[in-house]
Every structure is written in C-alpha cells, then in structure tokens.
Design a protein around this motif. Structure first.
Motif, PDB file in Angstrom:
ATOM      1  N   ASP A 218     -11.637  16.698   2.745  1.00  0.00           N
ATOM      2  CA  ASP A 218     -11.098  17.649   1.769  1.00  0.00           C
ATOM      3  C   ASP A 218      -9.576  17.604   1.762  1.00  0.00           C
ATOM      4  O   ASP A 218      -8.897  18.500   2.264  1.00  0.00           O
ATOM      5  CB  ASP A 218     -11.593  19.053   2.102  1.00  0.00           C
ATOM      6  N   ILE A 219      -9.032  16.538   1.182  1.00  0.00           N
ATOM      7  CA  ILE A 219      -7.590  16.353   1.099  1.00  0.00           C
ATOM      8  C   ILE A 219      -7.207  16.261  -0.370  1.00  0.00           C
ATOM      9  O   ILE A 219      -7.760  15.447  -1.109  1.00  0.00           O
ATOM     10  CB  ILE A 219      -7.152  15.076   1.849  1.00  0.00           C
ATOM     11  N   SER A 220      -6.261  17.082  -0.787  1.00  0.00           N
ATOM     12  CA  SER A 220      -5.804  17.095  -2.174  1.00  0.00           C
ATOM     13  C   SER A 220      -4.316  16.806  -2.235  1.00  0.00           C
ATOM     14  O   SER A 220      -3.595  16.924  -1.239  1.00  0.00           O
ATOM     15  CB  SER A 220      -6.087  18.456  -2.820  1.00  0.00           C
ATOM     16  N   GLY A 221      -3.852  16.441  -3.437  1.00  0.00           N
ATOM     17  CA  GLY A 221      -2.435  16.206  -3.640  1.00  0.00           C
ATOM     18  C   GLY A 221      -2.014  14.810  -3.236  1.00  0.00           C
ATOM     19  O   GLY A 221      -2.836  13.916  -3.050  1.00  0.00           O
ATOM     20  N   PRO A 222      -0.703  14.594  -3.074  1.00  0.00           N
ATOM     21  CA  PRO A 222      -0.205  13.258  -2.757  1.00  0.00           C
ATOM     22  C   PRO A 222      -0.623  12.802  -1.361  1.00  0.00           C
ATOM     23  O   PRO A 222      -0.558  13.562  -0.398  1.00  0.00           O
ATOM     24  CB  PRO A 222       1.319  13.412  -2.839  1.00  0.00           C
ATOM     25  N   VAL A 223      -1.024  11.536  -1.264  1.00  0.00           N
ATOM     26  CA  VAL A 223      -1.382  10.927   0.011  1.00  0.00           C
ATOM     27  C   VAL A 223      -0.754   9.529   0.053  1.00  0.00           C
ATOM     28  O   VAL A 223      -0.993   8.715  -0.831  1.00  0.00           O
ATOM     29  CB  VAL A 223      -2.911  10.810   0.177  1.00  0.00           C
ATOM     30  N   ASN A 224       0.042   9.271   1.082  1.00  0.00           N
ATOM     31  CA  ASN A 224       0.647   7.945   1.235  1.00  0.00           C
ATOM     32  C   ASN A 224      -0.378   6.968   1.793  1.00  0.00           C
ATOM     33  O   ASN A 224      -0.948   7.204   2.863  1.00  0.00           O
ATOM     34  CB  ASN A 224       1.845   8.001   2.186  1.00  0.00           C
ATOM     35  N   LEU A 225      -0.606   5.883   1.081  1.00  0.00           N
ATOM     36  CA  LEU A 225      -1.456   4.809   1.571  1.00  0.00           C
ATOM     37  C   LEU A 225      -0.543   3.665   2.009  1.00  0.00           C
ATOM     38  O   LEU A 225      -0.087   2.856   1.199  1.00  0.00           O
ATOM     39  CB  LEU A 225      -2.439   4.348   0.500  1.00  0.00           C
ATOM     40  N   ALA A 226      -0.267   3.638   3.297  1.00  0.00           N
ATOM     41  CA  ALA A 226       0.621   2.647   3.892  1.00  0.00           C
ATOM     42  C   ALA A 226       0.295   2.567   5.372  1.00  0.00           C
ATOM     43  O   ALA A 226      -0.147   3.552   5.976  1.00  0.00           O
ATOM     44  CB  ALA A 226       2.088   3.044   3.705  1.00  0.00           C
ATOM     45  N   ALA A 227       0.507   1.398   5.965  1.00  0.00           N
ATOM     46  CA  ALA A 227       0.353   1.271   7.406  1.00  0.00           C
ATOM     47  C   ALA A 227       1.402   2.141   8.099  1.00  0.00           C
ATOM     48  O   ALA A 227       2.478   2.398   7.542  1.00  0.00           O
ATOM     49  CB  ALA A 227       0.508  -0.189   7.823  1.00  0.00           C
ATOM     50  N   PRO A 228       1.128   2.606   9.310  1.00  0.00           N
ATOM     51  CA  PRO A 228       2.057   3.524   9.976  1.00  0.00           C
ATOM     52  C   PRO A 228       3.330   2.873  10.477  1.00  0.00           C
ATOM     53  O   PRO A 228       4.251   3.581  10.888  1.00  0.00           O
ATOM     54  CB  PRO A 228       1.231   4.076  11.144  1.00  0.00           C
ATOM     55  N   ASN A 229       3.398   1.547  10.440  1.00  0.00           N
ATOM     56  CA  ASN A 229       4.564   0.847  10.983  1.00  0.00           C
ATOM     57  C   ASN A 229       5.185  -0.089   9.961  1.00  0.00           C
ATOM     58  O   ASN A 229       5.000  -1.312  10.025  1.00  0.00           O
ATOM     59  CB  ASN A 229       4.162   0.081  12.247  1.00  0.00           C
ATOM     60  N   PRO A 230       5.933   0.464   8.985  1.00  0.00           N
ATOM     61  CA  PRO A 230       6.692  -0.409   8.082  1.00  0.00           C
ATOM     62  C   PRO A 230       7.765  -1.130   8.882  1.00  0.00           C
ATOM     63  O   PRO A 230       8.078  -0.744  10.014  1.00  0.00           O
ATOM     64  CB  PRO A 230       7.296   0.567   7.075  1.00  0.00           C
ATOM     65  N   LEU A 231       8.346  -2.147   8.306  1.00  0.00           N
ATOM     66  CA  LEU A 231       9.355  -2.906   9.029  1.00  0.00           C
ATOM     67  C   LEU A 231      10.333  -3.543   8.054  1.00  0.00           C
ATOM     68  O   LEU A 231      10.022  -3.699   6.868  1.00  0.00           O
ATOM     69  CB  LEU A 231       8.712  -3.954   9.928  1.00  0.00           C
ATOM     70  N   PRO A 232      11.535  -3.895   8.534  1.00  0.00           N
ATOM     71  CA  PRO A 232      12.500  -4.545   7.637  1.00  0.00           C
ATOM     72  C   PRO A 232      11.945  -5.850   7.093  1.00  0.00           C
ATOM     73  O   PRO A 232      11.176  -6.548   7.760  1.00  0.00           O
ATOM     74  CB  PRO A 232      13.710  -4.779   8.552  1.00  0.00           C
ATOM     75  N   GLN A 233      12.388  -6.199   5.903  1.00  0.00           N
ATOM     76  CA  GLN A 233      11.848  -7.379   5.223  1.00  0.00           C
ATOM     77  C   GLN A 233      12.013  -8.645   6.045  1.00  0.00           C
ATOM     78  O   GLN A 233      11.119  -9.497   6.074  1.00  0.00           O
ATOM     79  CB  GLN A 233      12.526  -7.523   3.852  1.00  0.00           C
ATOM     80  N   LYS A 234      13.121  -8.790   6.747  1.00  0.00           N
ATOM     81  CA  LYS A 234      13.320 -10.014   7.536  1.00  0.00           C
ATOM     82  C   LYS A 234      12.306 -10.099   8.682  1.00  0.00           C
ATOM     83  O   LYS A 234      11.838 -11.199   9.017  1.00  0.00           O
ATOM     84  CB  LYS A 234      14.746 -10.083   8.069  1.00  0.00           C
ATOM     85  N   GLU A 235      11.933  -8.951   9.271  1.00  0.00           N
ATOM     86  CA  GLU A 235      10.934  -8.958  10.333  1.00  0.00           C
ATOM     87  C   GLU A 235       9.533  -9.178   9.763  1.00  0.00           C
ATOM     88  O   GLU A 235       8.694  -9.846  10.387  1.00  0.00           O
ATOM     89  CB  GLU A 235      10.996  -7.652  11.116  1.00  0.00           C
ATOM     90  N   PHE A 236       9.308  -8.635   8.594  1.00  0.00           N
ATOM     91  CA  PHE A 236       8.031  -8.864   7.913  1.00  0.00           C
ATOM     92  C   PHE A 236       7.821 -10.361   7.674  1.00  0.00           C
ATOM     93  O   PHE A 236       6.749 -10.908   7.966  1.00  0.00           O
ATOM     94  CB  PHE A 236       8.010  -8.092   6.597  1.00  0.00           C
TER      95      PHE A 236
END
Length: 306
Positions: A218-236
């Motif tokens: 039962d979750i409403s409203g905005p939900v971020n769908l992303a992995a919990p560990n983003p990283l700088p583009q060069k590291e990606f």
C-alpha cells in the motif's frame, strides 16, 4: 492478477510483461503497434480491458531516444499527458476499477546536482538550475506535468503511484545497456566531460520485482525506481569495461559527446545531467535489491547478452 499495460510494446514493457507473465499473472498489453490497439489519447474498445482488471501499469510515451528538438520535446510531453489522461478516464468510467494504477514517470524530475542524493522526501525538483542548457528545464516540465495529470484523475477507488524511474539496464536489444555495451566494446566507454556527473540505474530484474512489490504493498505517490548505489559516470563506465573485458575506454569532452549524440540521433542530456537518485521509499518499505551495486549488475547483464 489481471494487469493491463498501456505502452507495453516498448523496451521496458516487453521485459516487464514477460516477467509478470512468468510470475503467473494475466498480462494485457495495449499499444499502437501490438496487443490491444489504441491511439494513446482517446477512449475506445481497449478501455474494456481496464474494467475488472486488478492493476494498470501505464508506460506510454514517446521514446526519449531522440534529438531534443522543440518538436520532439512537444511530442514527448503530449504523448505522456494524453495517454495518462485517457488511462485515468478509463479507470474512472470502469464499473469495477482496478485497485492500483502505477504510472511511469522519470528520475529526470530531480535537479542536476552533485552535492547530495535525491530521495522522495528531500529530493530537489529541477527546472531552474544555473549553468545548464535551457531545454533541460523542459524535461523537468514534462515530468512534473506527467505526474500532475495522474494526480488530477478522479480515481477514488484506485491507489495511484508515480514511478520516478532511472535508466533501466536490460540485456535485451534496443535499450540503454545495449548501446553502452556496444560503445564499450568499440573502445569508446570512457568518461564523458570528466565523468563526475552521477548516474542512477536499475537492473531490469529489480525493476520488475519493484513493480510487483508496489502492486502488493500500500504505497501511493512518487516512488523512486533506482538502485540504492548510484555512482559517477566515470566509475559506471569503469565497471562496464571490467564486465566486458575491455581495458581501455577513450574519454570524451562535452563537445565530442555532442557530436556523438548527433550522429546517434539522441541527446547529451542523457549523458551530462547529474542524476543522483536513491530509492528511499522502497527501502523504507522493506524492498531488497538483488543488484544494489553496479559491478555485479554489469557482470550479470553482460553474461546474458545473446
């Protein structure tokens, strides 16, 4: 469940439909080029599929894989607003409306920033950042008006959630990962414009699992769908090169990236905007990621390429 997916003929819709079907659900795809046909803006026979369904997942909208010309930006906005409005009308008219409506949105709604991550509670909505191209603000306008259209729909018996989605990585042809892998194998997988800009991503398996989680919780409203560990583009890109077994990736300046984007008929906003987005609400609700870190996700995706 019976799940109706408008816009389900696109890249994300294809693997999501496959995963939900494999989990035992009845999936009805609504699209312009396949499934139950619609035009994305008017009610028609397709709306009968919504009546009595358990859930609707609306993914419809013009692809962002294009040059961000004035006309293309307008088409992106119109296709998202029109399809969201008519899905809301179909739900409102249903005698047995679905219990939940998951509406695609985008992590691009957040500001271009390097200083802190954006979650749903404390994230900064973009649109007026200094020192960025003016048209980046139009992308934020698309996102905010997209979400506002869902919120304006009168669906009192249907829970609404807006999926602020980062770049979904899938080994299937035609997606972002397919393009990045091919560039990497050609030796072009280096840092772009220094590579300090943050890149938020999500493995396709976790995307499908998160959608299933949101259907059941039962979750409403905005939900971020992303992995919990983003990283700088060069590291990606370093992680992707390691997964591909490619030791070197040529770096590119901003103007070089612009030339490449022009040749590929896409836009540099996808490369240069710093998107540091984290899944606050998913983690708070107890969702666990199979692929929280990029190196392991990259190795899995590369191993699954046909």
């Amino acid at each position: 469940m019976k799940i109706v997916i408008p816009g389900g003929t696109g890249h994300v819709g294809r693997f999501l439909s496959r995963d939900l079907t494999a989990a035992g659900h009845e999936v009805v795809v609504v699209g312009r080029s396949g499934g139950v046909r619609w035009d994305g803006k008017t009610l028609g026979p397709w709306a009968a599929e919504v009546d009595g369904a358990d859930a609707v997942i609306n993914l419809a909208g013009r692809s962002v894989g294009c040059r961000y010309t004035k006309d293309n930006l307008w088409q992106m906005l119109a296709s998202r607003i029109d399809s969201t409005r008519v899905v809301g009308q179909a739900i409102a008219a249903a005698r047995r409306p679905p219990a939940v409506w998951l509406q695609m949105s985008t992590a691009t709604i957040y500001a271009h920033r390097y200083d802190a991550p954006n979650d749903e509670a404390t994230g900064v909505i973009g649109g007026d950042e200094p020192g960025v191209p003016d048209y980046w603000g139009y992308s934020v306008r698309i996102a905010t008006e997209w979400e506002a259209e869902q919120a304006a729909a009168h669906t009192p018996s249907t829970r609404q959630a807006a999926l602020r989605t980062s770049i979904v990585m899938s080994p299937d042809p035609g997606g972002a990962f397919d393009v990045l892998r091919r560039m990497t194998r050609l030796g072009l997988g280096g840092a772009v414009a220094g590579g300090a800009q943050w890149l938020s991503w999500m493995h396709e398996e976790d995307f499908s699992r998160a959608v299933a989680f949101l259907l059941d919780n039962d979750i409403s409203g905005p939900v971020n769908l992303a992995a919990p560990n983003p990283l700088p583009q060069k590291e990606f890109m370093r992680g992707l090169r390691a997964a591909c077994g490619v030791p070197i990736g040529l770096p590119a300046t901003a103007w070089m990236a612009e030339l490449g984007a022009w040749a590929m008929r896409t836009d540099t906003e996808l490369l240069l905007k710093s998107r540091r987005v984290v899944p606050g609400r998913l983690l708070e609700a107890g969702f666990t990621f199979h692929y929280p870190d990029w190196p392991a996700a990259a190795r899995d995706l590369v191993s699954r390429v046909g």
